[in-house]
Design an enzyme around this catalytic site. Structure first.
Site, PDB file in Angstrom:
ATOM      1  N   LYS A 168     -10.330  -4.360   8.614  1.00 36.85           N
ATOM      2  CA  LYS A 168      -9.770  -3.112   9.668  1.00 36.85           C
ATOM      3  C   LYS A 168     -11.225  -1.695   8.854  1.00 36.85           C
ATOM      4  O   LYS A 168     -11.799  -0.726   9.432  1.00 36.85           O
ATOM      5  CB  LYS A 168      -9.095  -2.214   8.683  1.00 36.85           C
TER       6      LYS A 168
ATOM      7  N   ASP B 108      -1.987   3.637  13.609  1.00 31.46           N
ATOM      8  CA  ASP B 108      -0.765   3.747  12.498  1.00 31.46           C
ATOM      9  C   ASP B 108       0.017   4.685  12.187  1.00 31.46           C
ATOM     10  O   ASP B 108       1.056   5.229  12.039  1.00 31.46           O
ATOM     11  CB  ASP B 108      -1.595   2.733  11.194  1.00 31.46           C
TER      12      ASP B 108
ATOM     13  N   ASN C 269      -1.540  10.474  -5.420  1.00 26.77           N
ATOM     14  CA  ASN C 269      -2.231   9.619  -5.114  1.00 26.77           C
ATOM     15  C   ASN C 269      -2.525   8.814  -6.668  1.00 26.77           C
ATOM     16  O   ASN C 269      -2.854   9.381  -7.707  1.00 26.77           O
ATOM     17  CB  ASN C 269      -3.421   9.359  -4.870  1.00 26.77           C
TER      18      ASN C 269
HETATM   19  P1  NAP Z   1      -5.554   0.857   0.890  1.00 28.34           P
HETATM   20  O1  NAP Z   1      -6.453   1.441   1.751  1.00 28.34           O
HETATM   21  O2  NAP Z   1      -6.260  -0.221  -0.052  1.00 28.34           O
HETATM   22  O3  NAP Z   1      -4.802   2.255  -0.237  1.00 28.34           O
HETATM   23  C1  NAP Z   1      -4.151   1.370  -1.230  1.00 28.34           C
HETATM   24  C2  NAP Z   1      -3.694   2.816  -1.445  1.00 28.34           C
HETATM   25  O4  NAP Z   1      -3.004   2.923  -2.406  1.00 28.34           O
HETATM   26  C3  NAP Z   1      -4.725   3.428  -2.398  1.00 28.34           C
HETATM   27  O5  NAP Z   1      -4.430   5.317  -1.832  1.00 28.34           O
HETATM   28  C4  NAP Z   1      -4.510   3.536  -3.678  1.00 28.34           C
HETATM   29  O6  NAP Z   1      -4.107   3.824  -4.950  1.00 28.34           O
HETATM   30  C5  NAP Z   1      -2.841   3.191  -3.649  1.00 28.34           C
HETATM   31  N1  NAP Z   1      -2.225   1.957  -4.688  1.00 28.34           N
HETATM   32  C6  NAP Z   1      -2.713   0.669  -4.863  1.00 28.34           C
HETATM   33  N2  NAP Z   1      -1.812  -0.232  -5.339  1.00 28.34           N
HETATM   34  C7  NAP Z   1      -0.951   0.883  -6.158  1.00 28.34           C
HETATM   35  C8  NAP Z   1      -0.842   0.847  -7.526  1.00 28.34           C
HETATM   36  N3  NAP Z   1      -0.055  -0.347  -8.273  1.00 28.34           N
HETATM   37  N4  NAP Z   1       0.615   2.266  -7.724  1.00 28.34           N
HETATM   38  C9  NAP Z   1       0.082   2.675  -7.148  1.00 28.34           C
HETATM   39  N5  NAP Z   1      -0.623   3.079  -6.154  1.00 28.34           N
HETATM   40  C10 NAP Z   1      -1.598   2.493  -6.094  1.00 28.34           C
HETATM   41  O7  NAP Z   1      -4.216   0.142   1.468  1.00 28.34           O
HETATM   42  P2  NAP Z   1      -3.849   0.183   3.320  1.00 28.34           P
HETATM   43  O8  NAP Z   1      -4.487   0.173   4.164  1.00 28.34           O
HETATM   44  O9  NAP Z   1      -3.837   1.923   3.145  1.00 28.34           O
HETATM   45  O10 NAP Z   1      -2.115  -0.262   2.711  1.00 28.34           O
HETATM   46  C11 NAP Z   1      -1.987   0.655   2.312  1.00 28.34           C
HETATM   47  C12 NAP Z   1      -0.049   0.330   3.348  1.00 28.34           C
HETATM   48  O11 NAP Z   1       0.399   0.021   4.076  1.00 28.34           O
HETATM   49  C13 NAP Z   1       0.023  -1.599   2.815  1.00 28.34           C
HETATM   50  O12 NAP Z   1       0.922  -1.818   1.963  1.00 28.34           O
HETATM   51  C14 NAP Z   1      -0.018  -2.335   4.471  1.00 28.34           C
HETATM   52  O13 NAP Z   1       0.624  -3.316   4.917  1.00 28.34           O
HETATM   53  C15 NAP Z   1       0.655  -0.961   4.877  1.00 28.34           C
HETATM   54  N6  NAP Z   1       0.318  -0.881   5.662  1.00 28.34           N
HETATM   55  C16 NAP Z   1       1.891  -0.577   7.127  1.00 28.34           C
HETATM   56  C17 NAP Z   1       1.398  -0.561   8.445  1.00 28.34           C
HETATM   57  C18 NAP Z   1       2.791  -0.952   9.372  1.00 28.34           C
HETATM   58  O14 NAP Z   1       2.358  -0.741  11.140  1.00 28.34           O
HETATM   59  N7  NAP Z   1       3.717  -1.027   8.697  1.00 28.34           N
HETATM   60  C19 NAP Z   1       0.299  -0.671   9.128  1.00 28.34           C
HETATM   61  C20 NAP Z   1      -0.793  -0.639   8.381  1.00 28.34           C
HETATM   62  C21 NAP Z   1      -0.725  -0.191   6.616  1.00 28.34           C
HETATM   63  P3  NAP Z   1      -6.044   4.440  -5.371  1.00 28.34           P
HETATM   64  O15 NAP Z   1      -7.067   4.753  -4.918  1.00 28.34           O
HETATM   65  O16 NAP Z   1      -5.318   5.515  -6.927  1.00 28.34           O
HETATM   66  O17 NAP Z   1      -6.597   3.180  -5.405  1.00 28.34           O
END
Ligand code: NAP
Length: 280
Positions: free
Chosen positions: A77, A113, A161
């Site tokens: 992405k 999204d 966050n």
């Molecule tokens: P990302 O860019 O890697 O961001 C992850 C975020 O979550 C960051 O802010 C990170 O904090 C935080 N984080 C990660 N691990 C954590 C933990 N153990 N405890 C607390 N905070 C934590 O990921 P993303 O692409 O945004 O995706 C996030 C979620 O959305 C995924 O689970 C994905 O499957 C879901 N999603 C769902 C859909 C849907 O259609 N339902 C679509 C897109 C994404 P830091 O900044 O501190 O690293």
């Protein structure tokens, strides 16, 4: 029109795809193909497993093959941002593309999204207009949701966050769009928000902690979880349902991000009912 509903792929059949790695568990082919079949559209949607170092070649190939468009999932992405000629605001601010439309003039990158989450809330009757919303996470998905909620009229947006620096960075990028009412918090001091959105990956794995303390899940608040786990509930969704608190599960966001993507490719209203049935 001789669509896939009649089991025929002709010389005219248009191709759409999902690129990512892995892609074999994706619900997107079932969801999109069901709508094409229901409406007799001569289109087919497939999954393509693409190695990260082959992404530019794969994208050039899709454009050369005059594919209509494609979805992008992890881990591509972010890298996709560099490979398109035009970005919508959600993709630009989030630094992540989940949908590409291929046109003769070039590749247009979108992030549906956030809009998907807005539509999922509307479906559930969760009205966030003028309300205070707590967004958990500051990654690509959180950013796309923030932009879409800003456009849809959220009152205040509180970003909490794990890394407060990342949250502040997102706040600054959102300021640049003219969005007001932005406040950053560490995860251990959550504000008293009316609607809470989980955009962290917490809940994806069995045994994951809740993204908020259990006592925070109570009457008077609405919850939305971006995370979905096919065939089961995330701990947040389970707890909210147990307590009778309004909640939107991540599969509704998945449905509506797909609806918005399909509309971009076809220019027509997708068959939401068929898409919904295919993933339910
Ligand atoms: P990302 O860019 O890697 O961001 C992850 C975020 O979550 C960051 O802010 C990170 O904090 C935080 N984080 C990660 N691990 C954590 C933990 N153990 N405890 C607390 N905070 C934590 O990921 P993303 O692409 O945004 O995706 C996030 C979620 O959305 C995924 O689970 C994905 O499957 C879901 N999603 C769902 C859909 C849907 O259609 N339902 C679509 C897109 C994404 P830091 O900044 O501190 O690293």
């Amino acid at each position: 029109m001789g669509g896939v509903s009649r089991g025929r792929i002709s010389g005219k059949t248009g191709l759409l795809a999902l690129i990512g790695q892995p892609v074999d568990h994706s619900l997107s082919p079932a969801m999109h193909n069901a709508a094409f079949a229901a409406d007799g559209l001569d289109l087919v949607y497939i999954c393509l497993d693409v190695d990260p170092d082959e992404l530019p070649a794969a994208v050039r190939g899709l454009a050369a093959l005059k594919v209509r468009g494609f979805n992008v999932t992890m881990p591509h992405k972010r890298a996709m941002i560099q490979l398109v000629h035009e970005l919508d605001e959600e993709a630009r601010i989030s630094g992540a593309v989940n949908t590409v439309v291929i046109e003769a003039s070039g590749l247009r990158g979108f992030n549906t999204d956030g809009g998907g989450m807005v539509m999922a809330c509307q479906e559930a009757g969760i009205d966030f207009s003028g309300k205070s919303v707590l967004l958990l996470g500051a990654g690509g998905t959180a950013a796309a949701i923030a932009v879409a909620f800003g456009k849809a009229g959220v009152g205040e947006l509180h970003i909490a966050n794990r890394s407060v620096e990342h949250a502040a960075c997102l706040r600054d990028r959102l300021h640049g769009t003219g969005m007001k009412g932005l406040v950053v918090h560490p995860l251990d001091t959550l504000p008293d928000a009316e609607i809470v959105i989980n955009a962290t990956p917490l809940g994806m794995k069995e045994g994951d902690l809740l993204p908020v303390p259990p006592a925070y899940v109570r009457e008077g608040r609405g919850f939305c979880d971006a995370v979905y786990r096919p065939g089961t509930e995330t701990p947040l969704v389970r707890l909210a349902r147990e307590r009778g608190v309004p909640v939107v599960a991540g599969d509704r966001m998945l449905l509506y991000q797909g609806v918005l993507a399909q509309k971009l490719w076809t220019g027509r209203e997708p068959n939401v009912k068929a898409m919904d049935l295919a993933i339910s």
